[in-house]
Design an enzyme around this catalytic site. Structure first.
Site, PDB file in Angstrom:
ATOM      1  N   ASP A 199      -6.356   5.031  -4.741  1.00  0.00           N
ATOM      2  CA  ASP A 199      -6.357   3.888  -3.819  1.00  0.00           C
ATOM      3  C   ASP A 199      -5.176   3.020  -4.233  1.00  0.00           C
ATOM      4  O   ASP A 199      -5.208   2.376  -5.287  1.00  0.00           O
ATOM      5  CB  ASP A 199      -7.660   3.096  -3.913  1.00  0.00           C
ATOM      6  CG  ASP A 199      -7.788   2.092  -2.770  1.00  0.00           C
ATOM      7  OD1 ASP A 199      -6.754   1.753  -2.167  1.00  0.00           O
ATOM      8  OD2 ASP A 199      -8.910   1.647  -2.470  1.00  0.00           O
ATOM      9  N   LYS A 209     -13.971  -5.449 -10.534  1.00  0.00           N
ATOM     10  CA  LYS A 209     -15.363  -5.675 -10.956  1.00  0.00           C
ATOM     11  C   LYS A 209     -15.782  -4.665 -12.026  1.00  0.00           C
ATOM     12  O   LYS A 209     -16.513  -4.996 -12.958  1.00  0.00           O
ATOM     13  CB  LYS A 209     -16.306  -5.585  -9.746  1.00  0.00           C
ATOM     14  CG  LYS A 209     -16.108  -6.712  -8.730  1.00  0.00           C
ATOM     15  CD  LYS A 209     -17.106  -6.635  -7.587  1.00  0.00           C
ATOM     16  CE  LYS A 209     -16.742  -5.634  -6.525  1.00  0.00           C
ATOM     17  NZ  LYS A 209     -15.552  -5.986  -5.726  1.00  0.00           N
ATOM     18  N   THR A 233      -7.663  -5.427  -0.274  1.00  0.00           N
ATOM     19  CA  THR A 233      -6.604  -5.916   0.615  1.00  0.00           C
ATOM     20  C   THR A 233      -6.630  -7.432   0.767  1.00  0.00           C
ATOM     21  O   THR A 233      -5.602  -8.104   0.672  1.00  0.00           O
ATOM     22  CB  THR A 233      -6.773  -5.261   2.004  1.00  0.00           C
ATOM     23  OG1 THR A 233      -6.633  -3.857   1.839  1.00  0.00           O
ATOM     24  CG2 THR A 233      -5.750  -5.758   2.987  1.00  0.00           C
ATOM     25  N   ARG A 251     -23.423  -3.066  -5.255  1.00  0.00           N
ATOM     26  CA  ARG A 251     -22.839  -2.957  -3.917  1.00  0.00           C
ATOM     27  C   ARG A 251     -23.872  -2.217  -3.065  1.00  0.00           C
ATOM     28  O   ARG A 251     -23.893  -0.977  -3.019  1.00  0.00           O
ATOM     29  CB  ARG A 251     -21.511  -2.196  -3.983  1.00  0.00           C
ATOM     30  CG  ARG A 251     -20.758  -2.176  -2.647  1.00  0.00           C
ATOM     31  CD  ARG A 251     -19.409  -1.496  -2.833  1.00  0.00           C
ATOM     32  NE  ARG A 251     -18.742  -1.228  -1.587  1.00  0.00           N
ATOM     33  CZ  ARG A 251     -17.641  -1.868  -1.157  1.00  0.00           C
ATOM     34  NH1 ARG A 251     -17.119  -2.829  -1.875  1.00  0.00           N
ATOM     35  NH2 ARG A 251     -17.074  -1.534  -0.013  1.00  0.00           N
ATOM     36  N   HIS A 290     -19.255  -6.541   2.626  1.00  0.00           N
ATOM     37  CA  HIS A 290     -19.168  -5.402   1.713  1.00  0.00           C
ATOM     38  C   HIS A 290     -20.499  -5.069   1.053  1.00  0.00           C
ATOM     39  O   HIS A 290     -20.568  -4.145   0.247  1.00  0.00           O
ATOM     40  CB  HIS A 290     -18.119  -5.659   0.620  1.00  0.00           C
ATOM     41  CG  HIS A 290     -16.716  -5.558   1.129  1.00  0.00           C
ATOM     42  ND1 HIS A 290     -15.630  -5.737   0.323  1.00  0.00           N
ATOM     43  CD2 HIS A 290     -16.227  -5.298   2.358  1.00  0.00           C
ATOM     44  CE1 HIS A 290     -14.523  -5.599   1.041  1.00  0.00           C
ATOM     45  NE2 HIS A 290     -14.869  -5.337   2.281  1.00  0.00           N
ATOM     46  N   ASP A 319     -12.555   4.444  -3.928  1.00  0.00           N
ATOM     47  CA  ASP A 319     -12.989   3.062  -4.172  1.00  0.00           C
ATOM     48  C   ASP A 319     -13.845   2.924  -5.427  1.00  0.00           C
ATOM     49  O   ASP A 319     -14.215   1.811  -5.798  1.00  0.00           O
ATOM     50  CB  ASP A 319     -13.787   2.530  -2.974  1.00  0.00           C
ATOM     51  CG  ASP A 319     -12.900   2.229  -1.775  1.00  0.00           C
ATOM     52  OD1 ASP A 319     -11.737   1.849  -1.990  1.00  0.00           O
ATOM     53  OD2 ASP A 319     -13.366   2.380  -0.633  1.00  0.00           O
ATOM     54  N   SER A 376     -12.215  -5.978  -5.117  1.00  0.00           N
ATOM     55  CA  SER A 376     -11.650  -4.741  -5.676  1.00  0.00           C
ATOM     56  C   SER A 376     -12.418  -4.179  -6.873  1.00  0.00           C
ATOM     57  O   SER A 376     -13.401  -4.754  -7.343  1.00  0.00           O
ATOM     58  CB  SER A 376     -10.179  -4.927  -6.073  1.00  0.00           C
ATOM     59  OG  SER A 376     -10.070  -5.482  -7.373  1.00  0.00           O
ATOM     60  N   ASP A 428       0.830  -1.211   0.000  1.00  0.00           N
ATOM     61  CA  ASP A 428       0.000   0.000   0.000  1.00  0.00           C
ATOM     62  C   ASP A 428       0.860   1.256   0.000  1.00  0.00           C
ATOM     63  O   ASP A 428       0.699   2.151  -0.831  1.00  0.00           O
ATOM     64  CB  ASP A 428      -0.849   0.046   1.285  1.00  0.00           C
ATOM     65  CG  ASP A 428      -2.276  -0.411   1.049  1.00  0.00           C
ATOM     66  OD1 ASP A 428      -2.832  -0.038   0.009  1.00  0.00           O
ATOM     67  OD2 ASP A 428      -2.815  -1.119   1.903  1.00  0.00           O
ATOM     68  N   ILE A 475      -3.873   0.269  -3.071  1.00  0.00           N
ATOM     69  CA  ILE A 475      -4.286  -1.141  -3.204  1.00  0.00           C
ATOM     70  C   ILE A 475      -5.740  -1.231  -2.782  1.00  0.00           C
ATOM     71  O   ILE A 475      -6.085  -1.045  -1.622  1.00  0.00           O
ATOM     72  CB  ILE A 475      -3.458  -2.109  -2.344  1.00  0.00           C
ATOM     73  CG1 ILE A 475      -2.056  -2.288  -2.912  1.00  0.00           C
ATOM     74  CG2 ILE A 475      -4.130  -3.497  -2.302  1.00  0.00           C
ATOM     75  CD1 ILE A 475      -1.278  -3.406  -2.301  1.00  0.00           C
ATOM     76  N   ASP A 476      -6.595  -1.511  -3.742  1.00  0.00           N
ATOM     77  CA  ASP A 476      -8.018  -1.718  -3.482  1.00  0.00           C
ATOM     78  C   ASP A 476      -8.235  -3.230  -3.500  1.00  0.00           C
ATOM     79  O   ASP A 476      -7.923  -3.885  -4.486  1.00  0.00           O
ATOM     80  CB  ASP A 476      -8.820  -1.029  -4.597  1.00  0.00           C
ATOM     81  CG  ASP A 476     -10.314  -1.159  -4.385  1.00  0.00           C
ATOM     82  OD1 ASP A 476     -10.741  -1.168  -3.229  1.00  0.00           O
ATOM     83  OD2 ASP A 476     -11.043  -1.233  -5.393  1.00  0.00           O
ATOM     84  N   GLU A 485      -5.465   7.259  -0.095  1.00  0.00           N
ATOM     85  CA  GLU A 485      -6.032   6.563   1.063  1.00  0.00           C
ATOM     86  C   GLU A 485      -5.072   6.551   2.256  1.00  0.00           C
ATOM     87  O   GLU A 485      -5.498   6.552   3.403  1.00  0.00           O
ATOM     88  CB  GLU A 485      -6.407   5.124   0.684  1.00  0.00           C
ATOM     89  CG  GLU A 485      -7.135   4.446   1.829  1.00  0.00           C
ATOM     90  CD  GLU A 485      -7.655   3.054   1.505  1.00  0.00           C
ATOM     91  OE1 GLU A 485      -8.514   2.581   2.250  1.00  0.00           O
ATOM     92  OE2 GLU A 485      -7.196   2.448   0.523  1.00  0.00           O
TER      93      GLU A 485
END
Length: 319
Positions: free
Chosen positions: A119, A236, A124, A250, A209, A265, A233, A43, A121-122, A66
């Site tokens: 971001d 999608k 984790t 979501r 989520h 995100d 992440s 990250d 690293i989206d 982030e």
């Protein structure tokens, strides 16, 4: 338009992808479950590399990232900082620990008329379990996402030999995908409703989520009969833009009814889908607000579709 921004963003995301892949190769299997430190290293390393690249060329454009380096500046984090710097030096060979800290903190910018959001690293958990994750960078100007670059180093869209790809979209110029190791850009187009094989939906791997029961019910209500594809992440968004799914939902989890989404995100993924002919709104049909604050306080949930089924999805949601 945005040619220089696009070039620098692609180059920075490719470098960050390289760092993340190096970190991921070094994760001992036993550590994967309980130790999140590899993510911290990746990250921070990813954010340092991207923020440095952007600030070098666009010094006046704030970056809303982030991460920040406050904790890393504590003496007890010395080993972690050394490790991060070692990985960064594999990409930028003369980097020092102090520079790495400063580069990370370039990401402490404020939402303004023109800014980047990142971001590093989206996804984790996907990163840790050797599955999907994304490096997401977007340029927002005058209230609109103008450029999105989404690095997905573990995504293999067409089951080819080449692992990993990068998605790029500039407002009004279409959406494209290219292999991570270079090569031809493929123009993207969302799926049509009569492509039975690809008329499916994607959702998060993590049950927390979203509201997976409701998401499945909505997908069925608009005629999607196949099982959801569950992916970590913003990959999608890349899957929908590539025409490999018609819908990504979501919806707020019953466990966290007051949760609000972060701009980093969704910003890069949203433009990648929209420029491929898709549509992105919240569950009430409102556009996502990427320009007021880091949290999208006025939005609830996210609906991403091939646009043709969007109204139907919203109707089903609001019944």
């Amino acid at each position: 338009m945005y040619q220089k921004e696009k070039e620098i963003a692609i180059s920075a995301v490719l470098q960050a992808s390289e760092l993340c892949q190096k970190v991921r190769q070094d994760i001992p299997p036993a550590l994967e479950k309980q130790d999140k430190s590899p993510v911290t290293v990746a990250d921070f390393g990813s954010q340092a590399i991207i923020c440095k690249a952007l600030k070098d060329i666009f010094p006046d454009t704030p970056i809303v990232g982030e991460e920040d380096a406050t904790e890393l500046r504590q003496p007890e984090q010395k080993n972690t900082l050394t490790k991060i710097t070692e990985y960064v030096k594999q990409i930028i060979d003369n980097a020092s620990e102090n520079q790495v800290l400063d580069w990370i903190d370039y990401g402490n910018g404020k939402v303004s008329r023109r800014f980047w959001t990142l971001d590093p690293i989206d996804g984790t958990k996907g990163f840790l379990r050797q599955d999907q994750y994304a490096i997401a960078l977007a340029l927002i100007e005058d209230g609109e996402v103008k450029l999105g670059v989404l690095g997905c180093p573990a995504l293999n869209i067409n089951q080819t030999q080449e692992q990993g790809c990068i998605f790029v979209a500039v407002r009004g110029e279409g959406s494209y995908r290219m292999p991570l190791n270079g090569g031809e850009m493929t123009k993207l187009q969302v799926v049509s409703n009569d492509d039975v094989q690809r008329f499916r939906f994607v959702e998060s791997v993590e049950a927390s989520h979203g509201d997976q029961e409701r998401q499945n019910a909505i997908a069925q209500a608009v005629g999607i009969t196949s099982q959801s594809v569950r992916v970590d992440s913003q990959a999608k968004y890349g899957i929908v833009a590539s025409g490999e799914a018609a819908l990504y939902l979501r919806l707020p989890s019953p466990k966290y009814p007051d949760y609000r989404e972060n701009i980093w995100d969704h910003a890069a993924g949203a433009i990648v889908v929209e420029e491929a002919g898709g549509k992105v709104t919240d569950m009430y049909g409102n556009p996502l607000d990427f320009f007021t604050a880091t949290k999208m306080m006025e939005n609830r949930g996210v609906v991403v579709s091939n646009s043709k089924i969007h109204e139907k999805v919203l109707e089903a949601l609001n019944q």
